[in-house]
Design a protein around this motif. Structure first.
Motif, PDB file in Angstrom:
ATOM      1  N   UNK A 116       0.838  -1.203   0.000  1.00 40.79           N
ATOM      2  CA  UNK A 116       0.000   0.000   0.000  1.00 40.79           C
ATOM      3  C   UNK A 116       0.873   1.253   0.000  1.00 40.79           C
ATOM      4  N   UNK A 117       0.383   2.344  -0.564  1.00 40.76           N
ATOM      5  CA  UNK A 117       1.156   3.593  -0.551  1.00 40.76           C
ATOM      6  C   UNK A 117       1.419   4.087   0.878  1.00 40.76           C
ATOM      7  N   UNK A 118       2.603   4.615   1.084  1.00 38.50           N
ATOM      8  CA  UNK A 118       2.973   5.174   2.382  1.00 38.50           C
ATOM      9  C   UNK A 118       2.447   6.605   2.444  1.00 38.50           C
ATOM     10  N   UNK A 119       1.609   6.879   3.472  1.00 36.37           N
ATOM     11  CA  UNK A 119       0.954   8.187   3.544  1.00 36.37           C
ATOM     12  C   UNK A 119       1.187   8.921   4.860  1.00 36.37           C
ATOM     13  N   UNK A 120       1.678   8.223   5.864  1.00 35.60           N
ATOM     14  CA  UNK A 120       1.881   8.875   7.164  1.00 35.60           C
ATOM     15  C   UNK A 120       3.339   8.718   7.601  1.00 35.60           C
ATOM     16  N   UNK A 121       3.711   9.560   8.533  1.00 36.68           N
ATOM     17  CA  UNK A 121       5.072   9.494   9.082  1.00 36.68           C
ATOM     18  C   UNK A 121       5.301   8.144   9.756  1.00 36.68           C
ATOM     19  N   UNK A 122       4.299   7.671  10.467  1.00 37.16           N
ATOM     20  CA  UNK A 122       4.414   6.375  11.154  1.00 37.16           C
ATOM     21  C   UNK A 122       4.664   5.249  10.144  1.00 37.16           C
ATOM     22  N   UNK A 123       3.921   5.229   9.039  1.00 39.11           N
ATOM     23  CA  UNK A 123       4.128   4.215   8.000  1.00 39.11           C
ATOM     24  C   UNK A 123       5.545   4.313   7.430  1.00 39.11           C
ATOM     25  N   UNK A 124       6.006   5.543   7.220  1.00 42.22           N
ATOM     26  CA  UNK A 124       7.350   5.753   6.670  1.00 42.22           C
ATOM     27  C   UNK A 124       8.414   5.237   7.638  1.00 42.22           C
ATOM     28  N   UNK A 125       8.267   5.536   8.920  1.00 41.65           N
ATOM     29  CA  UNK A 125       9.241   5.087   9.919  1.00 41.65           C
ATOM     30  C   UNK A 125       9.234   3.559  10.044  1.00 41.65           C
ATOM     31  N   UNK A 126       8.039   2.973  10.040  1.00 42.34           N
ATOM     32  CA  UNK A 126       7.941   1.509  10.116  1.00 42.34           C
ATOM     33  C   UNK A 126       8.588   0.879   8.889  1.00 42.34           C
ATOM     34  N   UNK A 127       8.332   1.450   7.718  1.00 44.30           N
ATOM     35  CA  UNK A 127       8.967   0.928   6.518  1.00 44.30           C
ATOM     36  C   UNK A 127      10.489   0.978   6.643  1.00 44.30           C
ATOM     37  N   UNK A 128      11.019   2.111   7.077  1.00 41.75           N
ATOM     38  CA  UNK A 128      12.471   2.273   7.197  1.00 41.75           C
ATOM     39  C   UNK A 128      13.068   1.258   8.174  1.00 41.75           C
ATOM     40  N   UNK A 129      12.397   1.049   9.290  1.00 41.05           N
ATOM     41  CA  UNK A 129      12.862   0.054  10.262  1.00 41.05           C
ATOM     42  C   UNK A 129      12.857  -1.347   9.645  1.00 41.05           C
TER      43      UNK A 129
END
Length: 166
Positions: free
Chosen positions: A19-32
């Protein structure tokens, strides 16, 4: 010799949301998650490199499936990062910078692994060539027999089968 990069300790693979990353939390989780995928890949590549250096070729079949899974997980993360590059850059710039730096550290590890794999392959090819020449030399005539005729060469191995999954 104990292998400090025990392939058995590689964690399970990381899966990424498509799914597209739309929030800061999603972005941080993706990076981790992506950093974990990179760590898994580095760990298994170092394990493979160490096994080759130690000459433990028989252990490589146990590493191959784990390496394949780690590569698949890593590539899945790359695809998600590419599809969400702008959002990731905007939502988690510091995490993305750290991820890029760690990604840059992956290259020398891969180069070392490729050198070790190449060396192992070269040694294996030389061994196979030497064995093939030795088998072929057994087919040569040794001299004249009691009747004054050349003795016929002994018929031995007609070929060599090689498993080249390395």
């Amino acid at each position: 010799m104990t292998n400090q990069y025990d392939a058995e300790t590689v964690p399970s693979t990381v899966s990424f949301e498509e799914e597209p990353i739309q929030t800061r939390m999603q972005a941080e989780v993706f990076c981790e998650n992506f950093e974990t995928a990179m760590d898994n890949l580095v760990h298994i590549i170092e394990a493979e490199t160490e096994l080759l250096r130690e000459g433990q070729i028989s252990e490589l079949p146990t590493v191959a499936p784990k390496k394949h899974a780690a590569i698949e997980s890593y590539l899945s993360g790359i695809r998600v990062a590419s599809a969400n590059a702008i959002a990731l850059g905007n939502l988690a710039p510091l995490s993305i910078q750290r991820m890029r730096e760690r990604h840059g550290n992956l290259r020398p590890i891969l180069q070392t692994n490729l050198q070790v794999v190449s060396t192992a392959r070269s040694v294996t090819d030389n061994v196979i060539e030497t064995v093939a020449k030795a088998v072929g030399s057994q087919m040569k005539t040794r001299g004249y027999g009691a009747n004054g005729m050349m003795s016929s060469p002994q018929r031995s191995a007609q070929g060599i089968a090689v498993n080249q999954t390395l």
